[in-house]
Scaffold this active site. Structure first.
Site, PDB file in Angstrom:
ATOM      1  N   ASP A  40       0.827  -1.093   0.023  1.00 28.57           N
ATOM      2  CA  ASP A  40      -0.056   0.023  -0.041  1.00 28.57           C
ATOM      3  C   ASP A  40       0.947   1.338  -0.080  1.00 28.57           C
ATOM      4  OD1 ASP A  40      -2.580  -1.303   0.011  1.00 28.57           O
ATOM      5  OD2 ASP A  40      -2.316  -1.467   2.353  1.00 28.57           O
ATOM      6  N   ASP A  69      -7.396  -1.395  -4.506  1.00 33.24           N
ATOM      7  CA  ASP A  69      -8.276  -0.955  -3.429  1.00 33.24           C
ATOM      8  C   ASP A  69      -9.303   0.334  -4.197  1.00 33.24           C
ATOM      9  OD1 ASP A  69      -7.181  -2.383  -1.427  1.00 33.24           O
ATOM     10  OD2 ASP A  69      -5.984  -0.831  -0.763  1.00 33.24           O
TER      11      ASP A  69
END
Length: 177
Positions: free
Chosen positions: A114, A150
């Site tokens: 991430d 995401d």
């Protein structure tokens, strides 16, 4: 096969997700941060071994198995809904591309890369009791770090909800005798 063209969206999401993650892996150290818009938006490299929002399940292997099953189900469903409206199929291909991108990381690396770090708003839910359930409360002063996969999953889910809630059922007029 004309109906498989929409899967290019899945491939594009997967490729964009993996290319951006590879770039982060090659150019940054774990927890390194680059401010883009001051403190509001930064590029911060973290690795997530859990689920969305950093939720840590008791069995991470189960998370991987569930992700595989859900991805296979979405793929199967996409082939069954060849004649459905484009927005519904597009939503599912975006969700599938994001799911496969994060699943690929989880299987290959044991964690998901991430790096998009934003300070949208703070969340504070005070402790409360509802009937027999007690909730300890929850505070978040910064939005969890996320990635391209995401974003695709979130946008796909939003589009899917819009499609489901705005779809009008075919009204059948009863035959009059």
């Amino acid at each position: 096969m004309k109906h498989t063209r929409i899967l290019w969206v899945t491939a594009a999401v997967f490729i964009l997700d993996q290319v951006t993650k590879l770039y982060i892996l090659k150019t940054m150290s774990l927890y390194q941060t680059y401010p883009v818009l001051g403190d509001f938006f930064q590029i911060t490299y973290v690795e997530n071994t859990g689920m969305a929002f950093g939720i840590q399940p008791a069995h991470s292997g189960l998370l991987t198995v569930v992700a595989v099953i859900v991805s296979l189900f979405i793929m199967y469903y996409l082939f069954q809904m060849k004649k459905e409206k484009l927005p519904a199929r597009l939503a599912l291909t975006a969700i599938l591309g994001g799911a496969i991108g994060n699943l690929f990381d989880r299987i290959r690396r044991g964690s998901v890369v991430d790096f998009l770090d934003s300070d949208f708003f703070n969340i504070h839910v005070p402790p409360f009791k509802l009937w027999f359930l007690e909730f300890d409360g929850y505070s978040m002063t910064r939005w969890p770090v996320f990635n391209v996969a995401d974003i695709a999953i979130t946008l796909g889910m939003v589009l899917l909800f819009i499609v489901v809630f705005t779809e009008k059922e075919d009204e059948e007029t009863p035959a009059q005798t």
